[in-house]
Scaffold this motif. Sequence first.
Motif, PDB file in Angstrom:
ATOM      1  N   ILE A  43       0.858  -1.236  -0.048  1.00  0.00           N
ATOM      2  CA  ILE A  43      -0.094   0.046   0.171  1.00  0.00           C
ATOM      3  C   ILE A  43       0.990   1.283  -0.044  1.00  0.00           C
ATOM      4  O   ILE A  43       1.900   1.267   0.541  1.00  0.00           O
ATOM      5  N   ALA A  44       0.421   2.339  -0.666  1.00  0.00           N
ATOM      6  CA  ALA A  44       1.389   3.440  -0.872  1.00  0.00           C
ATOM      7  C   ALA A  44       1.337   4.178   0.392  1.00  0.00           C
ATOM      8  O   ALA A  44       0.536   4.364   1.308  1.00  0.00           O
ATOM      9  N   ASP A  45       2.442   4.502   0.907  1.00  0.00           N
ATOM     10  CA  ASP A  45       2.842   5.544   1.753  1.00  0.00           C
ATOM     11  C   ASP A  45       2.457   4.997   3.130  1.00  0.00           C
ATOM     12  O   ASP A  45       2.102   5.584   4.157  1.00  0.00           O
ATOM     13  N   GLY A  52     -10.053   4.968  -1.691  1.00  0.00           N
ATOM     14  CA  GLY A  52      -9.466   5.982  -2.391  1.00  0.00           C
ATOM     15  C   GLY A  52      -7.713   5.424  -2.291  1.00  0.00           C
ATOM     16  O   GLY A  52      -6.890   6.261  -2.871  1.00  0.00           O
ATOM     17  N   VAL A  53      -7.461   4.485  -1.491  1.00  0.00           N
ATOM     18  CA  VAL A  53      -5.964   4.147  -1.179  1.00  0.00           C
ATOM     19  C   VAL A  53      -5.545   3.362  -2.368  1.00  0.00           C
ATOM     20  O   VAL A  53      -6.247   2.590  -2.891  1.00  0.00           O
TER      21      VAL A  53
END
Length: 155
Positions: A43-45, A52-53
């Motif tokens: 998962i990003a960041d 929205g993730v």
Amino acid sequence: MTPLDQLLEDSIRVAAPPAAVWTLVSDVRRMAEWSPQVTSTRIADGAEPGEGVAFTNRNRYGELEWTTHARILRYEPEREIAFRIDENWAVWSFLLRPDGTEGTVLTQRRSTPDGISELATELAEGFLGGMDSFTEVLREGMRETLVAIKATAEA
């Protein structure tokens, strides 16, 4: 309509309540535990799964490996998680509904509301055995994924 444009769907009854099944399928980072194609998800960041993730999947089919990028479109606790793959435009989802007892009917679906990208079509034809063949691989993978999620939920 090509085979990759078809709605693919499979369901399984899980002897566990929707809340327990949701705990598993709502965390996309766990997909590699069950899917025969996904080898890892990030998962990003460092965000937690939610609407929205964005996340990436590392995938494998035979000797081929590739990365896909996705974004969670719907995240409805104990009901549905859906995400869209940027590279091929497919929307994958898990839908949960109580089965009328203490269990859950879990459905995995792959829809293509925007069609399939030209890139994905070319890759299927050139490297994945053709669209008909790869569609069957996806169907078999859905069944394998559902059976594995069921086993985890019922353990």
